[in-house]
Design an enzyme around this catalytic site. Structure first.
Site, short mmCIF file in Angstrom:
data_model
loop_
_atom_site.label_atom_id
_atom_site.label_comp_id
_atom_site.label_asym_id
_atom_site.label_seq_id
_atom_site.Cartn_x
_atom_site.Cartn_y
_atom_site.Cartn_z
N SER A 20 0.84 -1.22 0.00
CA SER A 20 0.00 0.00 0.00
C SER A 20 0.86 1.26 0.00
O SER A 20 0.59 2.23 -0.72
CB SER A 20 -0.91 0.02 1.23
OG SER A 20 -1.82 -1.05 1.18
N GLY A 91 -5.88 -3.86 -7.86
CA GLY A 91 -7.05 -3.06 -7.50
C GLY A 91 -6.65 -1.69 -6.98
O GLY A 91 -7.30 -0.68 -7.27
N ARG A 119 -13.75 -6.99 -10.91
CA ARG A 119 -13.86 -6.33 -9.59
C ARG A 119 -14.64 -5.01 -9.71
O ARG A 119 -14.47 -4.27 -10.67
CB ARG A 119 -12.46 -6.12 -9.00
CG ARG A 119 -11.79 -7.47 -8.76
CD ARG A 119 -10.43 -7.34 -8.15
NE ARG A 119 -10.51 -6.83 -6.79
CZ ARG A 119 -9.44 -6.54 -6.06
NH1 ARG A 119 -8.23 -6.69 -6.56
NH2 ARG A 119 -9.58 -6.10 -4.83
N SER A 160 -13.37 0.89 2.89
CA SER A 160 -12.36 0.63 1.87
C SER A 160 -11.38 1.80 1.77
O SER A 160 -11.76 2.92 1.47
CB SER A 160 -13.04 0.43 0.51
OG SER A 160 -12.10 0.58 -0.53
N GLN A 162 -9.20 2.00 -0.47
CA GLN A 162 -9.04 2.36 -1.89
C GLN A 162 -10.07 3.40 -2.29
O GLN A 162 -9.76 4.35 -3.01
CB GLN A 162 -9.17 1.10 -2.76
CG GLN A 162 -8.00 0.14 -2.54
CD GLN A 162 -8.13 -1.15 -3.32
OE1 GLN A 162 -9.15 -1.39 -3.96
NE2 GLN A 162 -7.12 -1.99 -3.26
N ASP A 308 -6.80 -8.27 4.44
CA ASP A 308 -5.97 -9.09 3.56
C ASP A 308 -5.40 -10.32 4.26
O ASP A 308 -4.86 -11.22 3.60
CB ASP A 308 -4.82 -8.26 2.98
CG ASP A 308 -5.32 -7.21 2.00
OD1 ASP A 308 -6.45 -7.36 1.49
OD2 ASP A 308 -4.59 -6.25 1.75
N ARG A 339 -12.77 -14.65 -1.93
CA ARG A 339 -11.97 -15.36 -0.93
C ARG A 339 -12.82 -16.17 0.05
O ARG A 339 -12.29 -17.08 0.68
CB ARG A 339 -11.03 -14.39 -0.20
CG ARG A 339 -9.87 -13.96 -1.08
CD ARG A 339 -8.86 -13.10 -0.36
NE ARG A 339 -7.76 -12.76 -1.27
CZ ARG A 339 -6.98 -11.70 -1.15
NH1 ARG A 339 -7.17 -10.84 -0.15
NH2 ARG A 339 -6.01 -11.47 -2.01
N ARG A 381 -2.56 -14.16 -2.29
CA ARG A 381 -2.69 -14.43 -0.84
C ARG A 381 -3.26 -15.83 -0.58
O ARG A 381 -2.99 -16.42 0.46
CB ARG A 381 -3.51 -13.35 -0.16
CG ARG A 381 -2.83 -11.98 -0.26
CD ARG A 381 -3.34 -10.99 0.76
NE ARG A 381 -3.07 -9.62 0.33
CZ ARG A 381 -1.90 -9.00 0.42
NH1 ARG A 381 -0.85 -9.63 0.95
NH2 ARG A 381 -1.74 -7.76 0.01
C1 S3P Z 1 -5.58 -1.44 -0.06
C2 S3P Z 1 -6.80 -1.50 0.55
C3 S3P Z 1 -7.55 -2.74 0.76
C4 S3P Z 1 -6.67 -3.96 0.62
C5 S3P Z 1 -5.78 -3.88 -0.58
C6 S3P Z 1 -4.88 -2.66 -0.49
C7 S3P Z 1 -4.93 -0.14 -0.24
O1 S3P Z 1 -8.57 -2.83 -0.19
O2 S3P Z 1 -7.46 -5.13 0.55
O3 S3P Z 1 -4.96 -5.04 -0.67
O4 S3P Z 1 -3.72 -0.10 -0.51
O5 S3P Z 1 -5.62 0.88 -0.11
P1 S3P Z 1 -10.01 -2.13 0.04
O6 S3P Z 1 -9.80 -0.69 0.10
O7 S3P Z 1 -10.85 -2.53 -1.13
O8 S3P Z 1 -10.52 -2.71 1.35
#
Ligand code: S3P
Length: 422
Positions: A20, A91, A119, A160, A162, A308, A339, A381
């Site tokens: 991240s 993602g 996704r 989230s 993200q 994760d 998952r 993972r």
């Molecule tokens: C991440 C946020 C998480 C995580 C992903 C990395 C990030 O996803 O599962 O591996 O770097 O912001 P979500 O924001 O969809 O929960």
């Protein structure tokens, strides 16, 4: 590939840089004025996808092992890519880029691999549309028309990081203030890094405020080891009799340490040593010794702090006495694979007592398990969690796609097998 069984888990390992933080260092470095020097960068496929996307937009990025220099051109320095941006399996790259690209003075096309195309992107494109963004598609490929954006007040519907980060990044460009209310606190690396670069970003409980920003000041960024990668070895050491390992220099940002809290609540022996700050992010060495585990319940605000790590936590639960219940984790269905379905199907192959629920799973531990032929569904993972399980199940195990670990931990099997030699 057959998974080699190791006979002991002892010694020290260092896990690669945090995924991240590595993504954010490249993205924010590209938008900052001046050079950003990153050390400890994760050279996994996902973060390389981020580098490639910014190179396509005219940013000069040099990579030398885990050292990366990003020659930032400022918030308005990106140029229109000549081809479709390709985000691979990532993602984070896809969703965070939506926030940046929505505000550029050019249009972009963006897509990724088969998993990315399944996704959901509506979770970022819909709130961005409220800010004035114009993005066609709810799944990749997306066509993004650059627009002038305005701030909004937005109540998030999923926990989230993200989604939150896409809105924060768009908020840097938007007229007025952007206010985001989270449902649960998710990882806050973006907020920490942006503040260090001089942006107006305020956090008050579950609310994040970001203002239109003139410029970001380039910083040197030291990326700590990824706790999500360390998690595989934390679980292995907790469940393998006689194990004792030290994992050096792991990021322990409180938004990410759910794995430590949950393993401790199961009775794991985990100590944090040499606590320090690594580029504004807390880090420590993690010592784990084998111990007897018991089942636990995991849900609510804990979920985003270990989302994760749930595949490998499910593996730990197999070796714990009693029942483990995981709830409020429906987000697992929209990760690199579904998952909930993947963990349930693969663990059952070994004889595990595991039931999928709408938002998690129920696992009864302490049952003898046998090796199996595992399918990773291309999910890094899943592959690493199953490799941990294979160490403890009787007999041989194999996985169909060991290569997919390169998404976040290219040297995973080297680290695993190195523990035998200490
Ligand atoms: C991440 C946020 C998480 C995580 C992903 C990395 C990030 O996803 O599962 O591996 O770097 O912001 P979500 O924001 O969809 O929960």
């Amino acid at each position: 590939m057959q998974i080699k069984r190791i006979s002991r888990v002892r010694g020290e390992i260092t896990v690669p840089g945090d995924k991240s933080i590595s993504h954010r260092a490249v993205m924010l470095g590209a938008l900052a004025d001046g050079d950003t020097h990153i050390s400890g960068f994760l050279g996994g496929a996902d973060c390389i996808s981020t580098i490639e996307c910014f190179r396509e937009m005219g940013i000069d990025i040099e990579k030398n092992g885990d050292r990366v220099t990003v020659r930032g051109k400022g918030l308005h320095g990106l140029s229109k890519p000549v081809k479709t941006l390709y985000t691979g399996n990532s993602g984070t790259t896809t969703r965070l880029l939506c926030g940046i690209l929505a505000a550029q003075p050019f249009d972009t096309d963006i897509t990724g691999d088969a998993s990315i195309c399944k996704r959901p992107m509506g979770r970022v494109t819909k709130p961005l549309a409220l800010m004035g963004a114009d993005i066609e598609g709810e799944y990749c490929p997306l066509h993004i028309h650059g627009r002038r954006l305005h701030g909004i007040e937005y109540n998030m519907t999923v926990a989230s990081a993200q989604v939150k980060t896409a809105l924060i990044l768009a908020g840097l460009y938007a007229e007025g203030e952007t206010v985001i209310h989270e449902t649960e606190k998710s990882r806050d690396h973006t907020e920490l890094m942006l503040r260090a670069m001089g942006a107006y970003v305020r956090t008050d409980g579950l609310t994040v405020r970001v203002g239109k920003t003139e410029s970001l000041c380039a910083q040197d960024i030291t990326v700590p080891g990824d706790i999500s990668s360390a998690a595989f070895f934390m679980v292995l050491a907790a469940i393998m009799p006689g194990a004792e390992i030290t994992i050096r220099n792991v990021g322990i940002n409180p938004t990410r340490t759910g794995i430590i809290d949950v393993l401790r609540s199961m009775g794991a022996d985990i100590k944090l040593k040499n606590r320090r700050s690594s580029g504004g992010e807390p880090a420590a060495d993690i010592l784990v010794c084998a111990s007897r585990l018991k089942g636990t319940e995991i849900g609510g605000a804990m979920i985003p702090r270990l989302i994760d790590e749930l595949p490998v936590i499910a593996v730990a639960a197999l070796f714990a006495d009693g029942k483990t219940v995981i709830r409020d984790a429906a987000e697992l269905k929209v990760k690199e694979s579904d998952r909930i379905a993947a963990i349930t199907a693969e663990l059952k192959k070994c004889g595990a007592d595991i039931t999928a629920t709408e938002d998690g799973m129920i696992i009864r531990g302490g049952i003898p398990l046998h090796g199996a032929s595992f399918v990773t569904r291309g999910d890094h993972r899943m592959a690493m969690s199953l490799a941990v399980l294979a160490q403890m199940a009787d007999g041989k195990s194999e996985i169909d796609d060991a290569e997919c670990v390169s998404v976040s931990y290219p040297s995973f099997f080297d680290s695993l097998y190195s523990l035998d030699n200490n």
